[in-house]
Write a protein that holds these residues in place. Sequence first.
Motif, short mmCIF file in Angstrom:
data_model
loop_
_atom_site.label_atom_id
_atom_site.label_comp_id
_atom_site.label_asym_id
_atom_site.label_seq_id
_atom_site.Cartn_x
_atom_site.Cartn_y
_atom_site.Cartn_z
N LEU A 644 -5.44 -9.52 -12.13
CA LEU A 644 -4.89 -8.16 -12.19
C LEU A 644 -3.96 -7.95 -11.01
N VAL A 645 -2.79 -7.42 -11.28
CA VAL A 645 -1.79 -7.22 -10.23
C VAL A 645 -1.24 -5.81 -10.33
N ARG A 646 -1.30 -5.07 -9.22
CA ARG A 646 -0.63 -3.77 -9.14
C ARG A 646 0.70 -3.96 -8.43
N THR A 647 1.76 -3.52 -9.07
CA THR A 647 3.10 -3.78 -8.54
C THR A 647 3.62 -2.60 -7.73
N ARG A 648 4.66 -2.88 -6.95
CA ARG A 648 5.37 -1.83 -6.22
C ARG A 648 6.53 -1.37 -7.11
N GLY A 649 6.45 -0.16 -7.63
CA GLY A 649 7.50 0.30 -8.54
C GLY A 649 7.40 -0.40 -9.88
N ASP A 650 8.53 -0.45 -10.61
CA ASP A 650 8.53 -1.01 -11.96
C ASP A 650 8.42 -2.54 -11.96
N ALA A 651 9.12 -3.20 -11.03
CA ALA A 651 9.06 -4.66 -10.90
C ALA A 651 9.23 -5.36 -12.25
N PRO A 652 10.42 -5.28 -12.85
CA PRO A 652 10.60 -5.85 -14.20
C PRO A 652 10.42 -7.35 -14.28
N ASP A 653 10.63 -8.08 -13.20
CA ASP A 653 10.55 -9.54 -13.25
C ASP A 653 9.21 -10.07 -12.76
N VAL A 654 8.21 -9.22 -12.65
CA VAL A 654 6.95 -9.68 -12.08
C VAL A 654 6.27 -10.70 -12.98
N ALA A 655 6.47 -10.62 -14.30
CA ALA A 655 5.82 -11.56 -15.21
C ALA A 655 6.27 -12.99 -14.94
N SER A 656 7.59 -13.20 -14.89
CA SER A 656 8.08 -14.55 -14.64
C SER A 656 7.73 -15.01 -13.23
N LEU A 658 5.02 -14.21 -11.56
CA LEU A 658 3.61 -14.59 -11.56
C LEU A 658 3.40 -15.96 -12.20
N ARG A 659 4.10 -16.21 -13.31
CA ARG A 659 3.96 -17.54 -13.94
C ARG A 659 4.40 -18.64 -12.99
N ARG A 660 5.52 -18.43 -12.31
CA ARG A 660 6.00 -19.44 -11.37
C ARG A 660 5.00 -19.64 -10.23
N ALA A 661 4.39 -18.54 -9.78
CA ALA A 661 3.42 -18.65 -8.68
C ALA A 661 2.21 -19.45 -9.10
N VAL A 662 1.72 -19.22 -10.34
CA VAL A 662 0.55 -19.96 -10.83
C VAL A 662 0.90 -21.43 -11.00
N HIS A 663 2.04 -21.72 -11.61
CA HIS A 663 2.41 -23.13 -11.85
C HIS A 663 2.78 -23.84 -10.56
N ALA A 664 3.16 -23.09 -9.53
CA ALA A 664 3.41 -23.73 -8.23
C ALA A 664 2.11 -24.25 -7.65
N VAL A 665 0.99 -23.58 -7.96
CA VAL A 665 -0.32 -24.05 -7.50
C VAL A 665 -0.79 -25.23 -8.33
N ASP A 666 -0.64 -25.14 -9.67
CA ASP A 666 -1.06 -26.22 -10.57
C ASP A 666 -0.25 -26.11 -11.85
N GLU A 668 -0.40 -27.68 -14.55
CA GLU A 668 -1.13 -27.91 -15.80
C GLU A 668 -1.94 -26.70 -16.25
N ILE A 669 -1.97 -25.65 -15.46
CA ILE A 669 -2.74 -24.47 -15.84
C ILE A 669 -2.04 -23.75 -16.99
N ALA A 670 -2.82 -23.40 -17.99
CA ALA A 670 -2.29 -22.65 -19.13
C ALA A 670 -2.30 -21.17 -18.78
N VAL A 671 -1.14 -20.54 -18.89
CA VAL A 671 -0.99 -19.13 -18.54
C VAL A 671 -0.64 -18.36 -19.80
N ALA A 672 -1.42 -17.32 -20.08
CA ALA A 672 -1.13 -16.48 -21.25
C ALA A 672 -0.02 -15.49 -20.91
N ASP A 673 0.40 -14.74 -21.92
CA ASP A 673 1.43 -13.73 -21.70
C ASP A 673 0.94 -12.68 -20.71
#
Length: 817
Positions: A644-656, A658-666, A668-673
């Motif tokens: 769960l992530v609370r954003t500052r303002g609208d942050a329209p690009d937060v989804a992409s 977050l995906r990049r942040a997760v895949h930077a860690v691993d 092979e991790i499957a990330v849902a929408d």
Amino acid sequence: MDGVLIDLRDAMRSLRRDPLYAAALVGTLALTLGASTAVFSIVNGVMLRPLAFREAQRLVSLREVEPTIARRYATLPANARHFEEWRSRATSFAALAALDWRTTSLTGAGDPAQVAIVRASGTAFDVLQMPVAFGRALTRDDERPDRPPVAVVAHGLWQDRLGGDPQVLGRNLVLGGTQYTIVGVLPRGAELPTFPVLSESASLSSAFAAIVPLRLNLAAIGWMGTFNYPVVARLKAGVTLAQARAELDVIQRAVAAIAARETHEPAELRGWIVPLEESIVGRARRGLLLLLGAIGGVVLIACANLANLSLTRALGRMREAAVRSALGASRARLVGRVVLEQILLACAGGALGVLVAREALIVFVRTAPIDLPRVNAVAIDARVLGFAAAAAIAAGACVALLPAWRVGRGDVEATLRGGGSGTTDRGGVGIRASLVAAQVALSVTLLVVTGLFIVSFVQLLRVNPGFSPERVVAIEVAPVARRYPDAPARAALYDRILAAARDLPAVASAAWTSALPLTGETWVDLIASIDDRRPSSQKPSANYRFVGPEYFRTLSMPIAKGRSIEERDRNRAVAPAVISSRAAQTLWPDEDPIGRLFTRGDPDDRFEVVGVVVDGHATTLEAESPLMVYVPYWFNNEGKSVLLVRTRGDAPDVASDLRRAVHAVDPEIAVADVSPLRRIVDHALESRRYQMWLFSAFGASALLIASLGVYGTTAYGVSRRRREMNIRVALGARASQVFALVVRQSTAPVLVGIAIGCGGAVAIGTILASLLFNVRARDPLIIASVAVLVGAIGTLASAAAARGSLRIDPAAALRDQ
């Protein structure tokens, strides 16, 4: 036959001479029959069409009943040990199977993805009689732990991820870090039953990637608790539901005796069996039947209005009918000609109605709530076309009945002597008034139902969920099990992902959770103070959530007492916990819970209360939240977790981001929408919102049609009585008095209809009660409001018709004497 053809030709000529009448009747029938056909298509697809399994009437759903907790949980999924007892001892079933839906990661076939898989007993294909497109199905032998893991893949996965390779058998597929050998491929559209946690209801879904064997470790499962597995079974030929239920109860008594010996506590268990079809469609039946009744009411109102219109037209053509009769036409032929006209118009309206229904269904399927069972089975088939044809003929007959009866009993000599279309029409006036009263009565009943659903939805909107979904997004993360085999490894992974997410400029706070709010009950377990010596069956239960330190801050959930979970709690010997206010009051009424210890049933499995959170709606908006317990995620992080992530303002690009942040860690991790939490709240309102809009549309249609009926009846009555009104004025009556007389007489059937409709609304209150939220089914304020609204609109329609049609000219009346 020649006579029929002549009458057909004359009927068509007559309708061409009166195009407005024909267009009004065909258009009204097309819309109402189209709507009713669309609704029947829904009922047919959801309730009437058999399940797409061989001999589906022999399929049943099995669950367990533990009487001591039946008030809170009427039934439970099966304990794995109990299921094995059923499978080995029951003789009423040809086969039994447990089905366990899971979300896991798919790797090695394109980009990592989260997919749903079904862990199923090897007997599942025997139970459901499901064919495979090619290869083989699972067998009982595949359940053995010493056998290699195998999978039967869904047609969609085979096409999208495996390229539709016909040589796919024997290839490997990695699901959740485990390598499975593909042994079969399912046909396109194959569906399996899916059961929400702790729900007796089921649905059919094709949204799974593969079926893999369910391998139960019975040694690690006790004889009580751990009710985790929905079970489906196929009755043997000739075995009744009652016989199977009686046998299952016998087995359950034996299981309860074993459980009592193991736990040293009294145990009582019963079985629960219903047809699988009932489990799937039962929860939707009452709402769908009410929907069918609502559209049926609209059709009846429309037919009454059209019958009124047709009767008016027939009375206007009484002289023509009298002339035909005088020239030798039989009454049967005169009546047949009237009926023939209506049947022609009804057939045209029905044909157009099928087109309307087809377009309406496209919209319905696109916008229907996702929890409506079998929505994908909704289509226009032969049964629906048969219904449309029957409805069109019935509507034509209803519309033709009154004008045909009036023409059939007309006095030829009196009509010809009157020199017109008949000046006295007392019978026609009474019939039209009765039709108006019937329309108003149906409209009032339907509008009361609509009002109840609107108020119910408004009441649901007012519910405070106990958290703030604004600017919060959720992302499901499913790590590969073989890379993170134990709890410390998974905790370390989640810590790295959390740190990467918090480093993003748009992120204000972030936290892990094992389940999102408003997604139902999960991980239900006992909760009891350490000095509670009652048997387990008498101890309360709670929903456990495994969350991160900033969980309450991220969701803006207020802490009523104590503190939240913190990073320093990692080193505590006793696991800290934040509990809901209801949980605190249940365990320690009127005492301070901070620092108190509780367990999940095992005295060695202890938790210390460090905070109390304000009660909210953690599982559903429509029910009081169960007891809630929040424990740090590093104490239990099996399977997927939700960030769960609370954003500052609208942050329209937060989804992409977050995906990049997760895949930077691993990678092979499957990330849902990434899903905004507001969407979760909207989904909780979706069914009631849809219900409200449907009934609002039907109610508005009914009121409009009934208002037109009042207007048309008043206008026609005034036109037939214009000479009488002029004479009244000539004899001294004021025009305003004549106007008031007309309005008073026109609103009399409206008032009668309102009284009948209010009685109908009260009568159906019992049916509505279970479909409403926080509003009484016989709410007097809503019923009174509808009565006032319909009365006002009926009076306005009468007044408008009277003012438009009443032309006072006393001199003309006297000249005609």
